[in-house]
Design an enzyme around this catalytic site. Structure first.
Site, PDB file in Angstrom:
ATOM      1  N   GLU A 177     -16.950  13.218  22.556  1.00  0.00           N
ATOM      2  CA  GLU A 177     -15.654  13.752  22.134  1.00  0.00           C
ATOM      3  C   GLU A 177     -15.368  13.622  20.641  1.00  0.00           C
ATOM      4  O   GLU A 177     -14.415  14.210  20.152  1.00  0.00           O
ATOM      5  CB  GLU A 177     -14.532  13.094  22.942  1.00  0.00           C
ATOM      6  CG  GLU A 177     -14.589  13.512  24.395  1.00  0.00           C
ATOM      7  CD  GLU A 177     -13.305  13.225  25.147  1.00  0.00           C
ATOM      8  OE1 GLU A 177     -12.517  12.390  24.678  1.00  0.00           O
ATOM      9  OE2 GLU A 177     -13.109  13.843  26.206  1.00  0.00           O
ATOM     10  N   HIS A 221      -2.822   2.612   8.220  1.00  0.00           N
ATOM     11  CA  HIS A 221      -3.959   1.829   7.719  1.00  0.00           C
ATOM     12  C   HIS A 221      -4.125   0.587   8.590  1.00  0.00           C
ATOM     13  O   HIS A 221      -3.143  -0.032   8.977  1.00  0.00           O
ATOM     14  CB  HIS A 221      -3.700   1.423   6.263  1.00  0.00           C
ATOM     15  CG  HIS A 221      -4.647   0.376   5.771  1.00  0.00           C
ATOM     16  ND1 HIS A 221      -6.002   0.590   5.662  1.00  0.00           N
ATOM     17  CD2 HIS A 221      -4.439  -0.908   5.373  1.00  0.00           C
ATOM     18  CE1 HIS A 221      -6.579  -0.517   5.213  1.00  0.00           C
ATOM     19  NE2 HIS A 221      -5.655  -1.440   5.034  1.00  0.00           N
ATOM     20  N   GLU A 276       0.820  -1.215   0.000  1.00  0.00           N
ATOM     21  CA  GLU A 276       0.000   0.000   0.000  1.00  0.00           C
ATOM     22  C   GLU A 276       0.858   1.273   0.000  1.00  0.00           C
ATOM     23  O   GLU A 276       0.343   2.369   0.210  1.00  0.00           O
ATOM     24  CB  GLU A 276      -0.947   0.022   1.211  1.00  0.00           C
ATOM     25  CG  GLU A 276      -1.923  -1.131   1.280  1.00  0.00           C
ATOM     26  CD  GLU A 276      -2.978  -1.137   0.156  1.00  0.00           C
ATOM     27  OE1 GLU A 276      -3.004  -0.173  -0.637  1.00  0.00           O
ATOM     28  OE2 GLU A 276      -3.732  -2.104   0.070  1.00  0.00           O
ATOM     29  N   HIS A 301      -7.458  -2.470  10.192  1.00  0.00           N
ATOM     30  CA  HIS A 301      -8.760  -3.121   9.999  1.00  0.00           C
ATOM     31  C   HIS A 301      -9.542  -3.188  11.313  1.00  0.00           C
ATOM     32  O   HIS A 301      -9.802  -4.282  11.815  1.00  0.00           O
ATOM     33  CB  HIS A 301      -8.553  -4.550   9.475  1.00  0.00           C
ATOM     34  CG  HIS A 301      -7.707  -4.656   8.247  1.00  0.00           C
ATOM     35  ND1 HIS A 301      -6.984  -5.790   7.923  1.00  0.00           N
ATOM     36  CD2 HIS A 301      -7.467  -3.757   7.246  1.00  0.00           C
ATOM     37  CE1 HIS A 301      -6.341  -5.601   6.780  1.00  0.00           C
ATOM     38  NE2 HIS A 301      -6.602  -4.377   6.353  1.00  0.00           N
ATOM     39  N   HIS A 352     -13.320  -3.074   4.281  1.00  0.00           N
ATOM     40  CA  HIS A 352     -11.880  -3.330   4.358  1.00  0.00           C
ATOM     41  C   HIS A 352     -11.256  -2.753   5.644  1.00  0.00           C
ATOM     42  O   HIS A 352     -10.701  -3.493   6.453  1.00  0.00           O
ATOM     43  CB  HIS A 352     -11.181  -2.769   3.112  1.00  0.00           C
ATOM     44  CG  HIS A 352      -9.714  -3.062   3.052  1.00  0.00           C
ATOM     45  ND1 HIS A 352      -9.062  -3.450   1.914  1.00  0.00           N
ATOM     46  CD2 HIS A 352      -8.757  -3.007   4.009  1.00  0.00           C
ATOM     47  CE1 HIS A 352      -7.776  -3.639   2.178  1.00  0.00           C
ATOM     48  NE2 HIS A 352      -7.559  -3.364   3.446  1.00  0.00           N
TER      49      HIS A 352
HETATM   50 ZN   LIG Z   1      -5.847  -3.506   4.614  1.00  0.00          ZN
END
Ligand SMILES: [Zn+2]
Length: 270
Positions: free
Chosen positions: A169, A139, A116, A141, A210
């Site tokens: 918040e 990134h 990525e 999950h 994802h």
């Molecule tokens: Zn991922």
């Protein structure tokens, strides 16, 4: 040279990856982090130029030549980062209009940066346009946010407003809201470009079915952003099937804006 494993940027990265795994956000080889390093903070830890090898990046990133990133490795498990940082992490410097990454440290088993990385670099460029001090792209999950993309409208205003209503918040932590991409094939330049475009207006970008991308000035800020959105999604999943008797009203959101000196994204509050 000082031991690079004792550098503040390195210990923070190792702690953050470990913590993300502990939160259940990074099963198997899931998730990736990249952090822009400034040359001054690597001084004394890295011999410059000190190029170990060069890897083609598969993308162009004009204007980023010479920029140094600490980044997680492709196929590597966050749970293992703390035990072998030099294998699971790497430090690369972009060159040749971003088409080449010079490995300065790490990826010791011959590995390379996360698949990525195109999405990360494009997101760095986009975020720095909005906030020149942005340094981290992350990134992962997180389960509740991911689950929410199956049952909640993906409209960005609606998705953001639901999260804001789940914890007081939230609007303070992410007044810029959450942008959302529909399901797309990951690891491609297309999703990288789409993510970067979304990053121009918000520091959080949900990838439907994802996970999520977060951006921030340091690892704590970025982790905290994702942590707060994930907590809100958790509350949503606890209550979404129940009759709702109370919520945080838009008038109350405006009080939060005033009290904490934040401005909600234009048009997101009535
Ligand atoms: Zn991922």
């Amino acid at each position: 040279m000082k031991d690079i494993l004792t550098a503040p940027f390195m210990t923070e990265m190792i702690r953050t990856a470990t913590n993300m795994y502990a939160h259940g956000w990074d099963e198997r080889n899931g998730g990736n982090i990249s952090m822009l390093l400034d040359e001054a903070e690597t001084a004394g830890y890295l011999a410059i130029p000190g190029i170990v090898r060069t890897i083609p990046t598969g993308f162009e990133a004009p204007g980023l030549d010479g920029k140094i990133f600490l980044v997680t490795g492709t196929g590597k498990y966050f749970k293992n980062v703390q035990y072998d940082p030099a294998k699971n992490l790497g430090i690369v410097r972009l060159a040749e209009n971003g088409t080449e990454a010079e490995v300065l440290w790490g990826f010791s088993d011959g590995g390379r940066f996360t698949s990525e990385f195109p999405a990360h670099v494009m997101s760095h460029i986009a975020r720095m346009r909005t906030d020149p001090l942005n340094r981290v792209i992350m990134h992962c999950h997180p389960g509740n946010l991911l689950a929410m993309t199956y049952v909640h409208d993906l409209d960005e205003r609606a998705f953001t407003r639901t999260l804001w209503q789940m914890c007081t918040e939230c609007i303070v932590v992410f007044p810029d809201g959450v942008n959302v991409l529909p399901w797309m094939l990951c690891g491609t330049n297309e999703i990288g470009e789409a993510t970067a475009e979304k990053m121009e207006t918000a520091r959080l970008v949900v990838w439907a079915q994802h996970g999520i991308y977060g951006a921030g000035r340091d690892l704590d800020e970025t982790f905290g952003l994702i942590e707060t959105a994930e907590k809100a999604a958790e509350i949503y999943l606890k209550i979404a099937h129940l009759p709702i008797k109370n919520t945080i009203t838009d008038d109350e959101m405006h009080l939060l804006e005033t009290r904490f000196g934040v401005k909600a994204r234009d048009g997101y509050l009535d």
